[in-house]
Design an enzyme around this catalytic site. Sequence first.
Site, short mmCIF file in Angstrom:
data_model
loop_
_atom_site.label_atom_id
_atom_site.label_comp_id
_atom_site.label_asym_id
_atom_site.label_seq_id
_atom_site.Cartn_x
_atom_site.Cartn_y
_atom_site.Cartn_z
CD GLU A 53 -1.24 -6.36 5.05
OE1 GLU A 53 -0.99 -6.67 3.86
OE2 GLU A 53 -1.42 -5.17 5.41
CB CYS A 64 -1.00 -0.04 1.15
SG CYS A 64 -2.49 0.89 0.76
CG HIS A 79 -3.66 -3.86 2.97
ND1 HIS A 79 -2.75 -3.33 3.86
CD2 HIS A 79 -4.28 -2.80 2.38
CE1 HIS A 79 -2.84 -2.00 3.83
NE2 HIS A 79 -3.76 -1.66 2.94
N1 GLN Z 1 -2.10 6.51 2.68
C1 GLN Z 1 -2.16 5.74 1.47
C2 GLN Z 1 -3.49 5.84 0.76
O1 GLN Z 1 -4.47 6.20 1.35
C3 GLN Z 1 -1.81 4.30 1.75
C4 GLN Z 1 -2.80 3.61 2.65
C5 GLN Z 1 -2.27 2.34 3.23
O2 GLN Z 1 -1.05 2.11 3.27
N2 GLN Z 1 -3.16 1.52 3.75
O3 GLN Z 1 -3.59 5.56 -0.39
#
Ligand code: GLN
Length: 533
Positions: A512, A384, A510
């Site tokens: 994970e 992310c 994600h």
């Molecule tokens: N802050 C970033 C976004 O909103 C990444 C979010 C995250 O790592 N979950 O796109």
Amino acid sequence: MTTTKYIFVTGGVTSSLGKGIISASLAKLLQARGYSVTIQKLDPYINVDPGTLNPYEHGECYVTEDGAETDLDLGHYERFLGIPTSQANNVTTGRIYQTVIEKERKGDYLGKTVQVIPHITDEIKRRIKLLGSKHKFDVVITEIGGTVGDIESLPYIEAVRQLRYDLGSENSLVIHLTLVPYLSASGELKTKPTQHSVKELLENGIQPNVLVLRTEKDLAIDIRKKVALFCNVDLDSVVQSIDVSTIYEVPLRMQEEKLDAAVLRKLSLPPKVEPDLLPWKEFLKKLHDPKHKIKIALVGKYVELPDAYKSIHESFIHAGAVNDCAVELDSIHSEDITGDNYVKCLQQYDGILVAPGFGGRGIDGKLLAVQYARENNIPFLGICLGMQCAVIEFARNVLGIEDAHSTEISHKTPNPVIDLMEEQKNIVDKGGTMRLGGYPCDIKKNSIAMKAYRKNHTIERHRHRYEFNNDYLEPFEKAGMIATGVNPDTNLVEIMELTEHKWFLGVQFHPEYSSTVLKPHPLFVEFVKASIK
Ligand code: GLN
């Protein structure tokens, strides 16, 4: 089977006794006997969900396939059971009140005074029964967050009391988890806190049926007899839960203590078969006796609290075991990585992971970690925000776009390689408004991603507002960072990887959240494999 059976898990004496792990372990044992089981968590706080909480408050925010932002215990439930949870599996006081207040405004209670009892307790009861009636599970285990005696837990305890009355003793039971502390000065294990905590439950009209006692030392039969006698619980229902080296041992310890057998008997459920835990035991064997050992750097900004990246930690345990490898995961605060020390900080690691996150604090350290992994051919996984950092670093140091940035961090950057998603542009509310949950991703042939997934399509979970800016895709791909995973409906870039590198992958989603004990996530499995070589 027609009737769903309900098990309530409460906790006493202190928080952090591991109700989630006990619930997940019992569920695992029942599942291994052939019952369909789900677990639900009731959280007494007033936030509607934990999505707006800082990870320092309650640890990681776990995201379900259906896009719910939930308590991290749901991650344990999924990792143990291997079946998805949903919004219905996590209910907070905030959500209960929100529903009741919305109904009041609609006029559903017209003429009546709306009160904690019966309106709040009825809504709690409705939410508990929903999982049984709608999803038809054989057994629903409901974990009540907090500790018995807390003011905010009272409506939940009262709802459980009423439900036990409504459902009947054959169809429900209460498991109470407490602590038996060891006083080293006198060399004694003490049962008094347990007795007091059961008394507290009794004052609220609940007689627990099973007691699970957390302890550092084996509980002799005398102690168990004492607890049984003073707490009105059958001797075979006083179960010890001794400290173990990994949470994944707990189902086996609970099986030895015959927790599942006691529960089935009390619920008048046939034992069916003995739990088949063979694959689970094989996983544990590999976990305890690995051939290889690697060190991975987890670069993030919530590193003081291991729970903040809970699912990442667990994913490495799963992926390590299948690779016969112990993964030592060192958390490094990205603010501690600087232009002067980054080589010293990172040179001892076999792989580098840049964690998810929000905001600009510590971003420079993350960019340095990416650069170090890229330039030194060290296996890299960016999740992310970690993927977004990989994109920014590549833009600056390979494409020479020095002012490239994400508009999350630099609103007016002339080169927004990471930009706010179109659908996010008019959103002002913070709660539950990110791009959340499962979305499809097509995977390109001959890529690192394809080698891991061994299929050309997947669904992965998300939690973000920003995305790769496709205006820049051409120069990126020409220079060797290619989009190997793309959402087929929107063209949103899901995976970026380097062609000229041992193993370098950034994912907008994600992985994970969907790694389980018996089905480790393929990207973690391949990342560990690449880091061993
Ligand atoms: N802050 C970033 C976004 O909103 C990444 C979010 C995250 O790592 N979950 O796109």
